[in-house]
Scaffold this motif. Structure first.
Motif, PDB file in Angstrom:
ATOM      1  N   LYS A 130      -8.620  -4.828  -3.947  1.00  0.00           N
ATOM      2  CA  LYS A 130      -8.675  -5.522  -2.719  1.00  0.00           C
ATOM      3  C   LYS A 130      -7.924  -4.735  -1.585  1.00  0.00           C
ATOM      4  N   ASP A 134       0.241  -4.605   6.595  1.00  0.00           N
ATOM      5  CA  ASP A 134      -0.821  -5.663   6.326  1.00  0.00           C
ATOM      6  C   ASP A 134      -1.427  -5.376   5.275  1.00  0.00           C
ATOM      7  N   ILE A 137      -2.158  -7.733   1.501  1.00  0.00           N
ATOM      8  CA  ILE A 137      -3.535  -8.264   1.006  1.00  0.00           C
ATOM      9  C   ILE A 137      -3.258  -8.186  -0.610  1.00  0.00           C
ATOM     10  N   TYR A 155      -2.524 -11.798  -3.174  1.00  0.00           N
ATOM     11  CA  TYR A 155      -3.361 -12.013  -4.091  1.00  0.00           C
ATOM     12  C   TYR A 155      -2.670 -12.293  -5.334  1.00  0.00           C
TER      13      TYR A 155
END
Length: 356
Positions: free
Chosen positions: A253, A266, A270, A274
């Protein structure tokens, strides 16, 4: 003077009041002068550069250093004072990573104002954070040696072998196959030890049902590589498979979105979000990744709240992990080169779950 010294001077002058800088950290000396040594002092002025080095390295310096006047060290601070006086320097910038003792000696011995809160280190770190094409090619070689090391060691993993012996075997292979050194101390840990992110290879013997986490890298041409792979011995449980696949997906990802212009924090979010969404909150306690190059840990990093904006040419690791105390851990790490439109993953070892 080469482009790096000229760039340093230009950036320093933009900050104002720059007259001279003293650089004595080994990594930064190498970055600007292209020579490794355990000693030496670089003096950078607006219109000249000097490298003062002792007898052990003088012959090598005279052959290697092309962008500074090489001076045989005698009485170091007298020599620095003479250079600074000759160029009319009243204030000198120094790196902020020197020891307090060294800084106090410099303040006492130099006949100028020693500026300890200058932007010198910040400027150099910013320069080093963006790798040139030449640096990228060197790091690719280091990584190719590391990839070969992974392929080799996977063929050596077996029940009954000792963590420490395997780590030594891996390091020896990399040195025999082109590495000029190790990027850092090899991590090769198994079973419950794999829940320690920076575990030290010990006396434990590999057993069926173990995860083996290997975090290692070759050094080549003055630059580091860094990768981590986790493999299983004999079999995996459903829980082991679930954790592995969660880490694998968390890395994918991040890799799918990294590009210039995005904020480092950022990217970390991510992968972290997750992993947490899968029920592993609190089990991923380190940052998603770090920059590397001459040092294995440089700036910036994929860390929570890191507001650095990615630039083309930055190189970072992407290494999510999940660690279950007294059970096992999984980490997968690749290294990437940031571009305008994405990133180039220079790690070529397989990442799908391997059962050996």
């Amino acid at each position: 003077m080469n482009n790096r010294i000229e760039q340093l001077i230009s950036l320093a002058q933009n900050e104002g009041n720059f007259e001279a800088a003293i650089i004595n950290s080994p990594q930064n000396r190498f970055y600007f002068l292209g020579m490794h040594s355990s000693a030496g002092t670089a003096v950078i002025l607006k219109d000249a550069a000097y490298f003062i080095i002792d007898f052990r390295y003088i012959e090598l310096a005279q052959k290697t250093v092309k962008n500074a006047v090489v001076v045989l060290q005698d009485k170091l601070y007298n020599q620095i004072n003479e250079i600074l006086a000759r160029h009319g320097v009243k204030n000198v910038w120094v790196e902020d990573n020197m020891t307090i003792g060294d800084m106090n000696i410099m303040k006492t011995q130099l006949n100028v104002n020693v500026i300890t809160d200058s932007p010198l280190t910040k400027i150099i770190d910013t320069m080093r954070s963006v790798k040139s094409q030449e640096e990228l090619e060197i790091i690719k070689v280091a990584q190719s040696i590391t990839d070969a090391g992974f392929e080799y060691i996977c063929n050596q993993l077996a029940v009954g072998k000792k963590e420490r012996d395997l780590a030594i075997d891996l390091e020896t292979f990399m040195r025999k196959n082109g590495a000029t050194g190790l990027a850092f101390d090899t991590i090769l840990v198994s079973g419950k030890n794999s829940s320690l992110p920076h575990g030290v290879p010990g006396e434990k013997l590999l057993e069926k049902g173990d995860f083996v986490t290997m975090d290692f890298g070759a050094s080549y041409g003055g630059y580091c590589s860094d990768m981590t792979r986790t493999v299983a011995i004999g079999y995996v449980t459903d829980e082991m498979k679930e954790v592995y696949n969660t880490v694998f997906e968390a890395q994918k990802k991040a890799l799918n979105v990294i590009k210039a212009g995005l904020v480092c924090g950022d990217i970390d979010k991510i992968s972290r979000d997750y992993i947490y969404s899968k029920g592993y909150e609190g089990c991923f306690g380190h940052s998603l990744g770090h920059s590397f190059g001459i040092d294995v840990h440089e700036t910036p990093g994929f860390a929570p709240n890191n507001t650095t904006i990615l630039k083309p040419g930055m190189m970072l690791s992407v290494e999510p992990g999940i660690y279950l105390p007294d059970k096992f851990g999984v980490r997968i790490e690749d290294t990437i080169y940031v571009t305008e439109t994405g990133c180039i993953d220079i790690t070529n070892s397989p990442k799908e779950l391997m059962i050996i």
